[in-house]
Design an enzyme around this catalytic site. Structure first.
Site, PDB file in Angstrom:
ATOM      1  N   PRO A 143       0.781  -1.241   0.000  1.00  0.00           N
ATOM      2  CG  PRO A 143      -0.119  -1.101   2.151  1.00  0.00           C
ATOM      3  CD  PRO A 143       0.587  -2.039   1.227  1.00  0.00           C
ATOM      4  CE  LYS A 166       0.724   5.354  -8.166  1.00  0.00           C
ATOM      5  NZ  LYS A 166      -0.016   6.390  -7.449  1.00  0.00           N
TER       6      LYS A 166
HETATM    7  P1  FAD Z   1     -11.495  -5.954  -3.839  1.00  0.00           P
HETATM    8  O1  FAD Z   1     -11.658  -4.592  -3.262  1.00  0.00           O
HETATM    9  O2  FAD Z   1     -10.774  -6.980  -3.052  1.00  0.00           O
HETATM   10  O3  FAD Z   1     -12.935  -6.486  -4.230  1.00  0.00           O
HETATM   11  C1  FAD Z   1     -13.175  -7.830  -4.594  1.00  0.00           C
HETATM   12  C2  FAD Z   1     -14.607  -8.201  -4.258  1.00  0.00           C
HETATM   13  O4  FAD Z   1     -14.847  -9.522  -4.726  1.00  0.00           O
HETATM   14  C3  FAD Z   1     -14.853  -8.211  -2.761  1.00  0.00           C
HETATM   15  O5  FAD Z   1     -15.977  -7.407  -2.454  1.00  0.00           O
HETATM   16  C4  FAD Z   1     -15.081  -9.679  -2.431  1.00  0.00           C
HETATM   17  O6  FAD Z   1     -16.004  -9.871  -1.400  1.00  0.00           O
HETATM   18  C5  FAD Z   1     -15.599 -10.221  -3.757  1.00  0.00           C
HETATM   19  N1  FAD Z   1     -15.366 -11.669  -3.912  1.00  0.00           N
HETATM   20  C6  FAD Z   1     -14.284 -12.383  -3.552  1.00  0.00           C
HETATM   21  N2  FAD Z   1     -14.476 -13.698  -3.805  1.00  0.00           N
HETATM   22  C7  FAD Z   1     -15.711 -13.808  -4.335  1.00  0.00           C
HETATM   23  C8  FAD Z   1     -16.472 -14.901  -4.787  1.00  0.00           C
HETATM   24  N3  FAD Z   1     -16.005 -16.162  -4.720  1.00  0.00           N
HETATM   25  N4  FAD Z   1     -17.719 -14.669  -5.267  1.00  0.00           N
HETATM   26  C9  FAD Z   1     -18.209 -13.410  -5.343  1.00  0.00           C
HETATM   27  N5  FAD Z   1     -17.528 -12.329  -4.913  1.00  0.00           N
HETATM   28  C10 FAD Z   1     -16.281 -12.513  -4.428  1.00  0.00           C
HETATM   29  N6  FAD Z   1      -5.192   1.381  -2.928  1.00  0.00           N
HETATM   30  C11 FAD Z   1      -5.099   2.661  -3.372  1.00  0.00           C
HETATM   31  O7  FAD Z   1      -5.267   2.901  -4.570  1.00  0.00           O
HETATM   32  N7  FAD Z   1      -4.819   3.722  -2.539  1.00  0.00           N
HETATM   33  C12 FAD Z   1      -4.613   3.521  -1.222  1.00  0.00           C
HETATM   34  O8  FAD Z   1      -4.409   4.511  -0.494  1.00  0.00           O
HETATM   35  C13 FAD Z   1      -4.657   2.176  -0.719  1.00  0.00           C
HETATM   36  N8  FAD Z   1      -4.457   1.933   0.594  1.00  0.00           N
HETATM   37  C14 FAD Z   1      -4.706   0.671   1.068  1.00  0.00           C
HETATM   38  C15 FAD Z   1      -4.617   0.492   2.425  1.00  0.00           C
HETATM   39  C16 FAD Z   1      -4.873  -0.762   2.955  1.00  0.00           C
HETATM   40  C17 FAD Z   1      -4.755  -0.924   4.437  1.00  0.00           C
HETATM   41  C18 FAD Z   1      -5.256  -1.845   2.093  1.00  0.00           C
HETATM   42  C19 FAD Z   1      -5.571  -3.209   2.651  1.00  0.00           C
HETATM   43  C20 FAD Z   1      -5.347  -1.664   0.735  1.00  0.00           C
HETATM   44  C21 FAD Z   1      -5.076  -0.416   0.209  1.00  0.00           C
HETATM   45  N9  FAD Z   1      -5.175  -0.181  -1.145  1.00  0.00           N
HETATM   46  C22 FAD Z   1      -4.989   1.102  -1.617  1.00  0.00           C
HETATM   47  C23 FAD Z   1      -5.516  -1.258  -2.082  1.00  0.00           C
HETATM   48  C24 FAD Z   1      -6.985  -1.313  -2.464  1.00  0.00           C
HETATM   49  O9  FAD Z   1      -7.777  -1.396  -1.312  1.00  0.00           O
HETATM   50  C25 FAD Z   1      -7.246  -2.524  -3.383  1.00  0.00           C
HETATM   51  O10 FAD Z   1      -6.279  -2.543  -4.399  1.00  0.00           O
HETATM   52  C26 FAD Z   1      -8.651  -2.468  -4.003  1.00  0.00           C
HETATM   53  O11 FAD Z   1      -9.635  -2.801  -3.047  1.00  0.00           O
HETATM   54  C27 FAD Z   1      -8.781  -3.457  -5.174  1.00  0.00           C
HETATM   55  O12 FAD Z   1     -10.099  -3.460  -5.667  1.00  0.00           O
HETATM   56  P2  FAD Z   1     -10.721  -4.744  -6.360  1.00  0.00           P
HETATM   57  O13 FAD Z   1     -12.097  -4.372  -6.748  1.00  0.00           O
HETATM   58  O14 FAD Z   1      -9.789  -5.251  -7.379  1.00  0.00           O
HETATM   59  O15 FAD Z   1     -10.728  -5.882  -5.230  1.00  0.00           O
HETATM   60  C1  DHB Z   2      -3.678   5.751   2.876  1.00  0.00           C
HETATM   61  C2  DHB Z   2      -3.310   4.491   2.476  1.00  0.00           C
HETATM   62  C3  DHB Z   2      -2.124   4.325   1.798  1.00  0.00           C
HETATM   63  O1  DHB Z   2      -1.748   3.108   1.385  1.00  0.00           O
HETATM   64  C4  DHB Z   2      -1.295   5.414   1.497  1.00  0.00           C
HETATM   65  O2  DHB Z   2      -0.133   5.224   0.831  1.00  0.00           O
HETATM   66  C5  DHB Z   2      -1.696   6.666   1.891  1.00  0.00           C
HETATM   67  C6  DHB Z   2      -2.899   6.842   2.590  1.00  0.00           C
HETATM   68  C7  DHB Z   2      -4.967   5.908   3.611  1.00  0.00           C
HETATM   69  O3  DHB Z   2      -5.581   4.895   3.923  1.00  0.00           O
HETATM   70  O4  DHB Z   2      -5.345   7.055   3.886  1.00  0.00           O
END
Ligand code: FAD
Ligand code: DHB
Length: 399
Positions: free
Chosen positions: A301, A305
């Protein structure tokens, strides 16, 4: 004999995270039907605390789709970040270095709330709480996704032209690509992040990324009343080992500086530990299945991105699907994976660079540790290096 209920749509989307929800909105605007199958409840997806930083083009995209109203009222617009090391702060003026671009701090679960309610209001179909999702006939022209509306519900089938695997890192879509057809690249880091939400006023007008001998710390924000902070910890550590006073003491030590700045404490009302990895799956497509977002790639994180990359993938996918329906052309779809991977590897590089430079890695040699400090020192004294960081942080242009 029980007959399986079958329905039809143009695009079956598995997962209502940022990737699946943005895709459904983008397709809708192009007049293309989709159904989202999500295994968690609406309350669960709207309550999961994750990312916070949106790149400028994602904000522009949301506004262009008429989905940015609450974000523009409640989000926070940051034109710079602070890097802190050796007890000193260094401001990186991203807007000045990138011709006016900035990032928006607006929590991922708020984006999810806005996208879910807008999609349901415009008649979109999102099935929450589904289980047993399975993929069929991905190699042919009429793929199918089978599922149940709950663990005890009868099996159903969604017939479609295309399947979008937007089901995150642990979902089943990636495994539906035969193992021999995909290569996986990854690094698992020997550290994780302990994240908290606290009821406190902001301590600083912009995000602070701190490299400290005790480990990395990050100060971010959510609202005038709620702040988000992170600490580098052992990913195997138990959150029960982190009572609130230990968290605050560690945050004070890692974030403090000689100029006399101080961190304002508040009640901690949410905390958890996440592991960190870099991961890319090549290819991101197989037959009529297309992976998008965390299903295909993970970034640590530190570069903020992950969410932004998920949106970039589905923008490429929606354009390719639109071109197919308009002209029957398959070029965009055939080139989907290669197009996305060019951006993905640059984001992987940037996230890895920010992570290795800002964290303390016990497995690094003393030589490597000094190189990371030299990198930071170089960065804050070189306009060229700061520009490179800034243009990646605010988001590289979409091709
Ligand atoms: P997800 O958000 O994981 O969504 C996938 C969905 O699919 C979920 O709702 C799940 O329940 C569903 N699913 C899974 N399996 C099944 C199944 N078998 N059947 C039906 N549904 C299913 N990114 C940033 O750009 N900026 C940030 O500042 C940032 N900070 C972060 C901080 C933290 C602490 C974390 C953990 C992540 C952070 N990220 C950040 C990353 C970001 O949260 C993820 O990259 C993003 O959620 C990806 O989106 P997605 O839709 O690909 O996947
Ligand atoms: C936050 C998360 C991140 O991964 C980051 O680089 C900056 C901010 C946030 O959750 O606010």
């Amino acid at each position: 004999m029980q007959t399986t209920k079958a329905t039809r749509t143009q695009v079956a989307i598995v997962g209502a995270g940022p990737a699946g929800l943005f895709l459904s909105h983008l397709l809708h605007r192009q007049g293309i039907e989709s159904v989202i199958l999500e295994h968690r409840t609406r309350e669960e997806i709207e309550g999961t605390i994750r990312a916070g930083v949106l790149e400028q083009w994602v904000v522009d995209l949301m506004n262009g789709m008429g989905l940015g109203g609450r974000m523009m009222r409640e989000g926070h617009f940051h034109s710079g970040i602070t890097l802190r090391f050796d007890r000193r702060s260094h401001h990186i003026d991203m807007a000045e270095l990138t011709g006016g671009k900035r990032v928006t701090v607006y929590a991922q679960h708020e984006v999810i709330r806005d996208l879910v309610s807008a999609r349901l209001e415009d008649g979109g179909s999102i099935l929450f709480g589904v289980s047993d999702v399975q993929f069929h006939d991905l190699d042919g022209k009429a793929p199918r996704v089978s599922f149940r509306r709950g663990p005890d519900a009868p099996p159903e089938e969604l017939r479609c032209d295309f399947v979008a695997g937007c089901d995150g890192f642990h979902g089943p879509a990636r495994q539906a690509i035969p193992a021999a057809a995909r290569a996986e690249y990854q690094i698992v880091y020997p550290f994780g992040w302990l994240g908290i939400l606290t009821a406190a006023p902001p301590s600083h007008p912009e995000l602070i990324y701190a490299n400290h001998e005790r480990g990395f710390a990050l100060l971010s924000t959510r609202s005038p009343e709620v702040q988000r902070l992170y600490l580098q910890v052992d990913p195997r550590d138990d959150i029960a080992n982190w009572p609130d006073d230990r968290i605050w003491s560690e945050l004070h030590r890692r974030l403090e500086e000689d100029a006399g700045w101080s961190l304002t404490e508040g009640a901690i009302f949410q905390k958890g530990i996440i592991a960190m990895r870099s991961f890319v799956c090549e290819t991101m497509q197989h037959g009529r299945l297309f992976l998008a977002g965390d299903a295909a790639h993970i970034v640590p994180p530190t570069g903020a991105k992950g969410l932004n990359l998920a949106v970039a993938d589905v923008l490429v996918l929606s354009r390719a699907i639109d071109a197919y329906y308009k002209s029957g052309g398959m070029e965009g779809l055939e080139g989907y994976s290669a197009t996305c991977l060019r951006r993905i590897w640059k984001a992987e590089r940037f996230s890895w660079y920010m992570t290795t430079m800002l964290h303390r890695n016990e497995q690094d040699s003393p030589f490597e540790q000094r190189v990371h400090l030299a990198e930071l020192d170089y960065l804050v004294h070189s306009r060229a290096a700061m520009t490179a960081l800034a243009e990646n942080y605010v988001g590289l242009p979409m091709e």
